[in-house]
Design an enzyme around this catalytic site. Sequence first.
Site, short mmCIF file in Angstrom:
data_model
loop_
_atom_site.label_atom_id
_atom_site.label_comp_id
_atom_site.label_asym_id
_atom_site.label_seq_id
_atom_site.Cartn_x
_atom_site.Cartn_y
_atom_site.Cartn_z
CG HIS A 194 -2.80 1.52 -2.40
ND1 HIS A 194 -4.11 2.11 -2.45
CD2 HIS A 194 -2.88 0.46 -2.49
CE1 HIS A 194 -4.77 1.08 -2.60
NE2 HIS A 194 -4.27 -0.11 -2.54
CB CYS A 195 -0.29 -0.66 2.34
SG CYS A 195 0.58 -2.16 3.25
N PRO A 196 -0.55 -2.60 -0.64
CG PRO A 196 0.77 -3.96 -2.00
CD PRO A 196 0.67 -2.50 -1.13
#
Lengths: 375, 155
Positions: A194-196
């Site tokens: 999950h890439c912020p």
Amino acid sequence: LKNNCEYQQIDPQALPTPTPAPPPHHGNDRDKREEPKRPRRKWQVFPGKNRFYCDGRIMVARQSGVLPLTLGLIVITSGLFFIFDCPFLVKHLTSCIPVIGGGLFVFVVITLLQTSLTDPGILPRATPDEAADIEKQIDNTGNASYRPPPRTKEVLINQQVVKLKYCFSCKMFRPPRTSHCSLCDNCVERFDHHCPWVGNCVGKRNYRFFYTFIVSLSFLTAFIFGCVTTHLALSTKNTPGSNMELVICFFSVWSILGLSGFHTYLVASNLTTNEDIKGSWSGKSGEGVTNPYSHKNIFINCCSVLCAPMPPSLIDRRGFLPTDESVQTAGAGIGLAAKSEINVVGGSSQPASGLQESPSPVPVPPHSHQNSSSV
Amino acid sequence: MRAAAIGKTFTMAETHSLQDLQQPAVSSKVFVQRDYSSGTISKFQTKFPSELESRLDKQQFEETIQTLNNLYAEAEKLGAESYLEGCLACLTAYTIFLCMETHYEKVLKKIARYIKDQNEKIYAPRGLLLTDPIERGLRVVEITIFEDRSIGSGR
């Protein structure tokens, strides 16, 4: 019987579930029971933590993370580049510079938006009937009075034993390489991370966008860094804009280049970040453990990850939910009788977890699954 | 019950809507799970479920599933055509996906037609219904078994 069969194609997602649906952006999630004329779309009852815009065409994770910051940094740095450095460099070097810069900038922004706004490969949750079927198969051995231990199932993939875990939120055994993202509350296929920075999960469907984004961003930051350095070297004036660009680019170019290099390695070995971090195939857990998904050829691995046919979105955001209207042709009296006769599928086959019966039958339009060709 | 009694006295034109009242109830559902032995490609198990033994030939079932598997393999095939599509898409920053129907989507339509065809010819006459796996997130092939009410309405 064919028409009757179509009427039975009930989507149990229409049944009210305990999890509250995320309110859609336009706030039109009023009580639909009073307005039987407006069929709802499936995104309006989506159980995960996502937000939808443009009537379900665009989706983002609920927490957008630092996507505005990412976008802002890119736009501001590029803007400063065009304003402060390009005039000088066009005069002293070549006018190709803003063209290349402009092209890279557009490419970066488009791929960033594609990564953030695309469905990463979310798996829709199991329907109540499926969940019941799976429970039946599992509960043969245990009793249901307490939360059972983590359920796993072993499969053999290309002669390699792989353990599939049961997802308690989605009520199904996760396919291989699928992982449940707690931030988005969704199971995502070929879950990478999950890439912020992009505010979304990176998974099967948007990995190629993500990879193209970071590679083109590396080129962009390196390009701007080079141009700014050239500008400062050739010019006596030290504009504040150039200094700021220098600082931003200096710090980002190494991290972005590093990330691109890492993901290039992952692509070439057909691994996900998730698997790499856990060391699933590195042989830590035993001998002879190899990646069963790798094609053993760098070129084929790259092609299969980046150039494979684009998989469709499985969650069918813009599909219509079965409406609450019953077949109103025979009149109100018989219509009411029809409502109790034509049992919702979930009701008639022992729902797994005390679902309320939907009060009316659900004739589904034959093409309820709309393949939206965008994102 | 009351609805069924009314149904018999109406004309053909109205029995269509009233047939809904007499439509066979769902007796159970069978879920054909995915077969992961070749990796993450979409493939379903061809093992014949025991609940269908009384309704369907094993061979019929296997043929349906095998054809579905072949169609999905065609959709996900890595070949020159898909590479070309992928490279072209990359050059346009993947914006062509917004305008063009992808190869996968074309095959999905083919699959939908095949399932409809199978339902009409084979499954519906036996009181069964195949659900397109895409409606279930490509997790299962759901086969609904209807109660065997052998009155005239069971076409």
